[in-house]
Design a protein around this motif. Structure first.
Motif, PDB file in Angstrom:
ATOM      1  N   ALA A  32       0.895  -0.894  -0.280  1.00  0.00           N
ATOM      2  CA  ALA A  32      -0.367   0.110  -0.079  1.00  0.00           C
ATOM      3  C   ALA A  32       0.813   1.394  -0.082  1.00  0.00           C
ATOM      4  O   ALA A  32       1.841   1.329   0.432  1.00  0.00           O
ATOM      5  CB  ALA A  32      -0.778  -0.058   0.973  1.00  0.00           C
ATOM      6  N   ASP A  33       0.659   2.271  -0.736  1.00  0.00           N
ATOM      7  CA  ASP A  33       1.437   3.304  -1.104  1.00  0.00           C
ATOM      8  C   ASP A  33       0.800   4.249  -0.377  1.00  0.00           C
ATOM      9  O   ASP A  33      -0.938   5.031  -0.673  1.00  0.00           O
ATOM     10  CB  ASP A  33       1.449   4.031  -2.653  1.00  0.00           C
ATOM     11  N   SER A  34       1.149   5.485   0.538  1.00  0.00           N
ATOM     12  CA  SER A  34       0.318   6.382   1.266  1.00  0.00           C
ATOM     13  C   SER A  34       0.613   7.552   0.213  1.00  0.00           C
ATOM     14  O   SER A  34       0.101   8.410   0.922  1.00  0.00           O
ATOM     15  CB  SER A  34       0.592   6.447   2.682  1.00  0.00           C
ATOM     16  N   ASP A  35       1.761   7.892  -0.576  1.00  0.00           N
ATOM     17  CA  ASP A  35       1.943   9.290  -0.442  1.00  0.00           C
ATOM     18  C   ASP A  35       2.551   9.329  -2.097  1.00  0.00           C
ATOM     19  O   ASP A  35       2.466  10.304  -2.625  1.00  0.00           O
ATOM     20  CB  ASP A  35       3.535   9.786  -0.179  1.00  0.00           C
ATOM     21  N   GLY A  36       1.784   7.764  -2.900  1.00  0.00           N
ATOM     22  CA  GLY A  36       0.968   8.627  -3.950  1.00  0.00           C
ATOM     23  C   GLY A  36       2.255   8.803  -4.705  1.00  0.00           C
ATOM     24  O   GLY A  36       2.748   8.579  -6.004  1.00  0.00           O
ATOM     25  N   ASP A  37       3.700   8.229  -4.910  1.00  0.00           N
ATOM     26  CA  ASP A  37       4.775   8.045  -5.664  1.00  0.00           C
ATOM     27  C   ASP A  37       5.003   6.563  -6.231  1.00  0.00           C
ATOM     28  O   ASP A  37       5.371   6.137  -7.003  1.00  0.00           O
ATOM     29  CB  ASP A  37       6.084   7.741  -4.832  1.00  0.00           C
ATOM     30  N   GLY A  38       3.954   5.945  -6.314  1.00  0.00           N
ATOM     31  CA  GLY A  38       3.957   4.619  -6.722  1.00  0.00           C
ATOM     32  C   GLY A  38       4.794   3.423  -6.298  1.00  0.00           C
ATOM     33  O   GLY A  38       3.873   2.069  -6.618  1.00  0.00           O
ATOM     34  N   VAL A  39       5.181   3.887  -5.288  1.00  0.00           N
ATOM     35  CA  VAL A  39       5.593   2.030  -4.218  1.00  0.00           C
ATOM     36  C   VAL A  39       5.448   2.208  -2.975  1.00  0.00           C
ATOM     37  O   VAL A  39       4.964   3.320  -1.828  1.00  0.00           O
ATOM     38  CB  VAL A  39       6.845   2.891  -4.836  1.00  0.00           C
ATOM     39  N   GLY A  40       5.354   1.469  -2.465  1.00  0.00           N
ATOM     40  CA  GLY A  40       4.258   0.727  -0.647  1.00  0.00           C
ATOM     41  C   GLY A  40       5.046   1.727  -0.253  1.00  0.00           C
ATOM     42  O   GLY A  40       6.491   1.848  -0.412  1.00  0.00           O
ATOM     43  N   ASP A  41       4.682   1.568   0.947  1.00  0.00           N
ATOM     44  CA  ASP A  41       6.047   2.398   2.098  1.00  0.00           C
ATOM     45  C   ASP A  41       5.061   1.698   3.339  1.00  0.00           C
ATOM     46  O   ASP A  41       4.127   1.530   3.592  1.00  0.00           O
ATOM     47  CB  ASP A  41       5.906   3.507   1.951  1.00  0.00           C
ATOM     48  N   LEU A  42       6.165   2.205   4.690  1.00  0.00           N
ATOM     49  CA  LEU A  42       5.397   1.652   5.944  1.00  0.00           C
ATOM     50  C   LEU A  42       3.868   2.342   6.426  1.00  0.00           C
ATOM     51  O   LEU A  42       3.447   1.708   7.573  1.00  0.00           O
ATOM     52  CB  LEU A  42       7.009   2.139   6.802  1.00  0.00           C
ATOM     53  N   GLU A  43       3.370   3.715   5.529  1.00  0.00           N
ATOM     54  CA  GLU A  43       2.304   4.021   6.193  1.00  0.00           C
ATOM     55  C   GLU A  43       1.601   3.695   5.598  1.00  0.00           C
ATOM     56  O   GLU A  43       0.002   3.722   6.266  1.00  0.00           O
ATOM     57  CB  GLU A  43       2.651   5.806   6.368  1.00  0.00           C
ATOM     58  N   GLY A  44       1.767   3.647   4.460  1.00  0.00           N
ATOM     59  CA  GLY A  44       0.746   2.436   3.797  1.00  0.00           C
ATOM     60  C   GLY A  44       0.268   0.869   4.581  1.00  0.00           C
ATOM     61  O   GLY A  44      -0.668   0.725   4.608  1.00  0.00           O
ATOM     62  N   LEU A  62       7.942  -8.163   7.146  1.00  0.00           N
ATOM     63  CA  LEU A  62       8.303  -7.073   6.379  1.00  0.00           C
ATOM     64  C   LEU A  62       9.578  -7.277   5.199  1.00  0.00           C
ATOM     65  O   LEU A  62      11.152  -7.369   5.774  1.00  0.00           O
ATOM     66  CB  LEU A  62       8.608  -5.859   7.270  1.00  0.00           C
ATOM     67  N   THR A  63       9.899  -6.984   3.914  1.00  0.00           N
ATOM     68  CA  THR A  63      10.754  -6.991   3.562  1.00  0.00           C
ATOM     69  C   THR A  63      11.130  -6.131   3.521  1.00  0.00           C
ATOM     70  O   THR A  63      10.970  -4.837   3.757  1.00  0.00           O
ATOM     71  CB  THR A  63      10.597  -7.553   2.224  1.00  0.00           C
ATOM     72  N   PRO A  64      12.927  -5.726   2.729  1.00  0.00           N
ATOM     73  CA  PRO A  64      13.695  -4.786   3.589  1.00  0.00           C
ATOM     74  C   PRO A  64      13.156  -3.342   3.116  1.00  0.00           C
ATOM     75  O   PRO A  64      12.153  -3.351   1.719  1.00  0.00           O
ATOM     76  CB  PRO A  64      14.951  -4.980   2.665  1.00  0.00           C
ATOM     77  N   PHE A  65      13.303  -2.679   4.207  1.00  0.00           N
ATOM     78  CA  PHE A  65      12.850  -1.085   4.377  1.00  0.00           C
ATOM     79  C   PHE A  65      13.892  -0.017   4.596  1.00  0.00           C
ATOM     80  O   PHE A  65      13.627   0.919   4.981  1.00  0.00           O
ATOM     81  CB  PHE A  65      11.535  -0.642   4.507  1.00  0.00           C
ATOM     82  N   PHE A  66      15.388  -1.352   4.411  1.00  0.00           N
ATOM     83  CA  PHE A  66      16.504  -0.247   4.656  1.00  0.00           C
ATOM     84  C   PHE A  66      17.116   0.431   4.029  1.00  0.00           C
ATOM     85  O   PHE A  66      16.801   0.625   3.135  1.00  0.00           O
ATOM     86  CB  PHE A  66      17.287  -1.205   5.733  1.00  0.00           C
ATOM     87  N   ARG A  67      17.747   1.299   3.864  1.00  0.00           N
ATOM     88  CA  ARG A  67      18.884   2.549   3.175  1.00  0.00           C
ATOM     89  C   ARG A  67      19.444   1.738   2.021  1.00  0.00           C
ATOM     90  O   ARG A  67      20.209   0.496   2.724  1.00  0.00           O
ATOM     91  CB  ARG A  67      19.541   3.570   3.905  1.00  0.00           C
ATOM     92  N   SER A  68      18.581   2.075   0.983  1.00  0.00           N
ATOM     93  CA  SER A  68      19.633   1.729  -0.525  1.00  0.00           C
ATOM     94  C   SER A  68      18.847   1.685  -1.625  1.00  0.00           C
ATOM     95  O   SER A  68      18.655   2.681  -1.679  1.00  0.00           O
ATOM     96  CB  SER A  68      18.300  -0.475  -0.219  1.00  0.00           C
TER      97      SER A  68
END
Length: 526
Positions: A32-44, A62-68
């Motif tokens: 789920a994407d919360s900010d409209g950039d087309g990529v799912g995120d933590l808030e989603g 959760l799959t990796p959400f680390f800086r990358s």
């Protein structure tokens, strides 16, 4: 902050939460994407916790959400203790954990110990340092006019890349993912720091990526020629020196030691090995709590093959304290609706296998979207992003078809996955009939089946006990009973109806109009 264990009022040893949990894998980019950039995120994810509670799962992975830099969609980690801005920040992660716990859902996260990103500070320091330096000792650098051995990357192409001063570094995945040297004390200390960082933030456990990797054999001997032409992270044999070396168990004992400092936390390994004997080593008393066993993933929709996979999986943990772990799909394999034939046939078979899996004792891992019956998507060439596509010279289309974002509501893409119109992978318009919204309103939908099955699994006494026994069954069929609670699960993969076992029907994967079990159908009886 250390957590204390809750005592059992009865004075008996209560099962740990993870010993019979249903985990739900969230592929963060696609949920789920919360900010409209087309990529799912933590808030989603946080915005959909109500759905996950309604579904009835116990925990998230959760799959990796680390800086990358995202050379491999987050499995190339530049900083394992920071959130990539694409997905949010640490405050967003903390809110997610707090809210998930309020919904009664545990949170586990990926750890990627085999390698780092080439943009990790350590690797940048190594490139700037001289051969033989402390900085290079954290990785696997070697001298030579030619690559140090014949190893290939599991994504295709050579596993060695040369740097300007003439040395080579090892990368079992992309060149942007240099392998760490697990003989190095700094590498081990850094993993401990990472584990404690996230445990102190309230996570309930870890999924260890490539848990059969990390350790490399002395002398780095050549690999057999027959394996060099096979791509894929799961493609290796018992004689593959790149994986499953004995020293890897020292790493898992280290992980277990840290987890034991935080009561009721756990670690599960992604373990692709060839034999039960190999697998059993990873779930010994002082190593991982759970191990992904992919026997059901590898089994065709055939009663004999599925029964064999179940028996092998039970045997693999029979001499350890670990419960069996079951899964049908994940982000690295073709979705099982497609594996089982696609379209209506694949969906019927997937419904049947959902009941087979959820009736088994132990732990279940669901992959986001399987509860909707999502198939793999045949994506156009221009959309493919998996490094397997490029590294294989466009001969392996990779794993993107199983990673397409979830459809939530509405009649047109992006189906409320995002407020934007473009998603990181295109969502097919024919998924309009598979949205969460549509399926919640349909009592016969795949989602409704999962919800009923998960509720029964959690509340019905028939699911107690840790052992099963097999019944005699016609060819192409099987039936097993949970020895503790008495639940019977029967599956018909033959081409003709067969008599139902005795008992009252609790739930079936499809209509049962007579006293016979139809083809491509499973049933629970009590």
């Amino acid at each position: 902050m250390r957590r204390s264990a809750e005592p059992d009022p009865s004075g008996e040893q209560a099962p740990h939460w993870w010993q019979r949990a249903v985990f739900y894998q969230v592929y963060v980019r696609s949920f789920a994407d919360s900010d409209g950039d087309g990529v799912g995120d933590l808030e989603g994810i946080r915005s959909r916790l109500g759905y996950l509670e309604l579904l009835g799962v116990d925990a998230l992975w959760l799959t990796p959400f680390f800086r990358s830099p995202m050379a491999d969609h987050g499995y190339d980690v530049a900083d394992p203790r920071a959130v990539d801005p694409l997905f949010g920040d640490l405050a967003a992660f903390d809110r997610l954990v707090t809210d998930a716990h309020a919904h009664g859902i545990k949170v586990t996260i990926d750890v990627v110990p085999n390698h780092t990103s080439d943009q990790h500070a350590w690797f940048q320091e190594a490139l700037a340092a001289a051969p033989g330096s402390r900085e290079r000792a954290r990785y696997l650098f070697r001298d030579g006019d030619q690559p140090p051995n014949n190893w290939v990357s599991v994504f295709g192409g050579p596993a060695w890349t040369r740097v300007p001063d003439g040395q080579w570094y090892l990368h079992l995945f992309t060149p942007q993912q240099p392998d760490l040297n697990w003989d190095n004390s700094e590498v081990r200390a850094d993993l401990v720091e990472t584990l404690r960082f996230w445990l102190d933030r309230g996570v309930d456990g870890f999924r260890i990526d490539v848990a059969h990797g990390m350790a490399k054999p002395a002398g780095l001997p050549d690999m057999p020629e027959y394996l060099r032409s096979v791509t894929g992270a799961q493609a290796h044999g018992v004689d593959d020196p790149r994986f499953d070396n004995d020293e890897v168990h020292e790493v898992h004992r280290l992980i277990r030691k840290v987890a034991d400092e935080y009561p009721d936390t756990m670690a599960v390994g992604e373990i692709w090995v060839q034999t039960d004997t190999q697998f059993a080593k990873y779930v010994r008393q002082d190593e991982l709590h759970l191990g992904f066993n992919f026997a059901l993933v590898d089994a065709d929709f055939d009663a004999d093959a599925v029964r064999r996979a179940i028996d092998l999986s039970l045997e693999a943990v029979s001499r350890s304290a670990a419960p069996p772990t079951w899964t049908l799909s994940n982000h690295d394999v073709v979705r099982h609706v497609t594996r089982y034939g696609g379209s209506e046939l694949g969906a019927r078979r997937a419904r049947a296998m959902a009941l087979v899996q959820l009736a088994l004792p132990g732990v279940v891992y669901l992959y986001n979207g399987e509860e909707l019956g999502l198939p793999n998507v045949e994506l156009p060439d221009w959309a493919l992003q998996d490094p397997l596509w490029e590294r294989s010279g466009h001969t392996d289309r990779g794993r993107d078809g199983a990673r397409v974002p979830l459809p939530w509501e509405g009649t047109e893409p992006p189906f409320a996955f995002s407020e934007g119109t473009n998603t990181w992978l295109p969502i097919p318009p024919e998924w309009a009939g598979l949205t969460v919204e549509r399926q919640l309103e349909d009592p016969d939908s795949m989602l409704s089946l999962y919800r009923q099955a998960l509720e029964l699994r959690k509340t019905h006494a028939g699911f107690s006990g840790t052992d099963i026994e097999w019944y005699g069954a016609p060819p192409g069929c099987f039936a097993y009973r949970r020895k503790g609670g008495g639940l019977i699960c029967a599956l018909n993969t033959s081409g003709a109806p067969v008599p139902l076992p005795p008992g009252e029907i609790l739930l079936s994967s499809g209509p049962i109009p007579t006293t016979d079990l139809p083809p491509e159908t499973a049933v629970w009886l009590i």
